[in-house]
Each structure stands twice: as C-alpha cells, then as structure tokens.
Design an enzyme around this catalytic site. Structure first.
Site, PDB file in Angstrom:
ATOM      1  N   GLU A 110       0.847  -1.198   0.000  1.00 29.61           N
ATOM      2  CA  GLU A 110       0.000   0.000   0.000  1.00 29.61           C
ATOM      3  C   GLU A 110       0.877   1.240   0.000  1.00 29.61           C
ATOM      4  O   GLU A 110       1.928   1.275   0.643  1.00 29.61           O
ATOM      5  CB  GLU A 110      -0.899  -0.004   1.239  1.00 29.61           C
ATOM      6  CG  GLU A 110      -1.962   1.066   1.263  1.00 29.61           C
ATOM      7  CD  GLU A 110      -2.963   0.862   2.389  1.00 29.61           C
ATOM      8  OE1 GLU A 110      -3.376   1.880   2.986  1.00 29.61           O
ATOM      9  OE2 GLU A 110      -3.328  -0.298   2.669  1.00 29.61           O
ATOM     10  N   ASP A 112       0.126   5.310   0.643  1.00 32.57           N
ATOM     11  CA  ASP A 112      -0.958   6.172   1.126  1.00 32.57           C
ATOM     12  C   ASP A 112      -0.649   7.653   1.019  1.00 32.57           C
ATOM     13  O   ASP A 112       0.444   8.099   1.376  1.00 32.57           O
ATOM     14  CB  ASP A 112      -1.232   5.901   2.610  1.00 32.57           C
ATOM     15  CG  ASP A 112      -1.846   4.536   2.867  1.00 32.57           C
ATOM     16  OD1 ASP A 112      -2.479   4.008   1.947  1.00 32.57           O
ATOM     17  OD2 ASP A 112      -1.689   4.020   3.979  1.00 32.57           O
ATOM     18  N   GLU A 114      -3.083  10.542   2.740  1.00 31.70           N
ATOM     19  CA  GLU A 114      -4.320  10.777   3.479  1.00 31.70           C
ATOM     20  C   GLU A 114      -4.304  12.193   4.050  1.00 31.70           C
ATOM     21  O   GLU A 114      -3.276  12.665   4.538  1.00 31.70           O
ATOM     22  CB  GLU A 114      -4.477   9.767   4.616  1.00 31.70           C
ATOM     23  CG  GLU A 114      -4.657   8.329   4.142  1.00 31.70           C
ATOM     24  CD  GLU A 114      -4.825   7.358   5.292  1.00 31.70           C
ATOM     25  OE1 GLU A 114      -5.719   6.508   5.219  1.00 31.70           O
ATOM     26  OE2 GLU A 114      -4.043   7.463   6.268  1.00 31.70           O
TER      27      GLU A 114
END
Length: 298
Positions: A110, A112, A114
């Site tokens: 993953e 990310d 955010e």
C-alpha cells in the site's frame, strides 16, 4: 489513372495503419490519461459519489449515514498517478480524505496519501505511509504550506521498482528508495488498485482521536478532477510490467532536491525515523543516517 492508383494505395496504407493502431491500443497494457466514468467503479456511498463533466471531475460526500469512495477497475504495477483535490472546508475534524494504492490480503502492499481533517483555523495534516508485504508503520506527516480547501492542488504518487516519490504540485516531499538489499520490504510484486475515499476516521484522525466528527457540519464534500495515470495495467500477475520504465529512477535534479529539503526543514510534523519513544530499542534499519543521506543524494 496513375493519380487514382496512388490515392488508392495511400488510402489502403492509412487504413492499415489505423487497423494496426487500433489493435495496439486494444491490447495495450499502459494507461494514459484518466476518466472517472471509464476507469473507476463505485466502492461505497452510492449517490454520494457524484461524477460530473463527462468523467473529468467528481465530488465525494460524507453525511450522517455514510462516506463514499471509488476504486479503479484496473490493477497497476508501477506508474505515476496524479489527482487534483480540493479538501473539505470549515470544521472537517474527524474526516479522512484519501488517495492511495493498495493490493489485497494480509500481506498487502500500500502507498498512502491521506488528509486528516481539522478544526476550523487549524492546518490540515497530510499523512503518508507505505506498506510492503503487510509491514507498514512508515508514517511521515506534513502541514501544508497553503489552504487546501480554497482551490485544487495536484497530489501525486510516482512508483517504480527503484523508488516511490510523493509529490505536491510537482514538488517532491518524500522519496523512499528500494532497500530490499538490506532487508527492508518494498512493494515490487503485488499489483495494486487505486482508491479515492472520504470517510469517518475520528477514532484517530484529528488530535489522535481527541476531536470527534461534528455531524452538525454535514454533509462534508471533497472535490476531485483531472485524474491522470501513466502506468502499467497488470496482466497475468503483473508479468507484463517488468519492463515498464515510466519515471525511471535517475535521481532528483538539484532544483527538486532543494525544494524537498525546504519542505523537510519546515513542514514535517511527524517522521517515524525520529520517533525515539516508539522505537526505544533502536530505530528501523532504513532510518540510519547513512541510508537517509543516500536517499537524498541519489
């Protein structure tokens, strides 16, 4: 007669080229450009996902019942992904707006980006993290040097087998090199889908969960436009992407290095490589000073 023959040959040649180009595009494993209608499926939220302008823009909404999100139809293995985002204005405490790549399973990969909502007047937090083979915990968080709710800004993930670069308005804010040779997991084998979501993360998002979502401010709306992918669409487990060299690593140029150093010196709020409380018995191996310097010099 000769002129007619030449025109006929030219027409036939053009038709052949068009046919070959059509076959190439139909079988292409590379994504260029992007469209919310064509490239994504609704992940959750139903009508809270509102795609507009023939797929060039979109809003995601969160209310008292649900957030919303989309997921790419394709899985990718390496590429650059750009999204222009305008974040939830006002009191957005507890909200999380996310733009990320992820595979499936317990040992997932993953990457990310955010955005952690804030109380009115407080700065947004941009949080980045990388998982590889199920191992995460590599957070870096930044304050933004502009108000991300006033206008759209471009956020990018540039990923290839050698490194990951996170960029804001084409300014690199984080570079993570592949350090598998020293035992540091790095995402190179698992194809990932692209996700864009808006959801309730008030258990941790704002002041470590101390400030909760205030539903009297609902609905919360974030805007997205001009999605672009220059990436390899994974087929047969991604075997076709091994030779994909988009964004081939050549190191940052001197101007980009200077810009990144400015960001790192002024806007970093949290760096897992400096968290001596979390790693009281020793920082992760990739956080050694010589390795960090190597990341920035190459």
């Amino acid at each position: 007669m000769r002129t007619f023959t030449k025109l006929k040959m030219a027409y036939s040649y053009c038709n052949s080229l068009f046919f070959l180009l059509s076959i190439f595009l139909a079988s292409s494993t590379f994504a260029l450009g992007g469209n919310f209608y064509e490239d994504f499926d609704n992940l959750f939220g139903d009508v809270r996902v509102d795609i507009q302008e023939l797929g060039q823009s979109m809003t995601l909404t969160m209310d008292q019942y649900s957030g919303s999100g989309i997921v790419s139809k394709n899985e990718y293995l390496f590429g650059r992904f750009d999204m222009q985002i305008k974040l939830v204005p006002g009191n957005s405490a507890g909200t999380v707006t996310a733009f990320y790549l992820s595979s499936q399973g317990n040992n997932h990969d993953e990457i990310d980006i955010e955005f952690l909502g804030n109380l009115s007047g407080d700065p947004y937090l941009l949080s980045t993290n990388v998982y590889a083979d199920g191992v995460g915990g590599r957070e870096m968080q930044y304050y933004l040097w502009f108000d991300p709710t006033e206008d759209f800004h471009t956020y990018s993930i540039d990923w290839n087998p050698d490194r990951i670069i996170i960029l804001v308005d084409n300014i690199p804010i984080r570079v993570m090199k592949n350090r598998k040779t020293i035992g540091v997991p790095f995402p190179t084998k698992q194809p990932m889908r692209l996700y864009t979501t808006l959801w309730n993360g008030d258990s941790w998002a704002t002041r470590w969960g101390a400030v909760k979502l205030d539903l009297s401010n609902a609905p919360f709306v974030a805007g997205f436009k001009n999605f672009n992918a220059n990436a390899c669409i994974a087929k047969n487990g991604g075997a076709n992407c091994k030779t994909f060299n988009n964004g081939k690593y050549r190191g940052l140029d001197e101007e980009s290095k200077t810009k990144m150093q400015n960001i790192l010196s002024k806007w970093v709020v949290y760096d897992y490589c400096r968290d001596l409380r979390r790693y009281a018995h020793g920082l992760p191996f990739e956080c050694r000073k010589d390795n960090l310097l190597l990341d920035q010099s190459e």
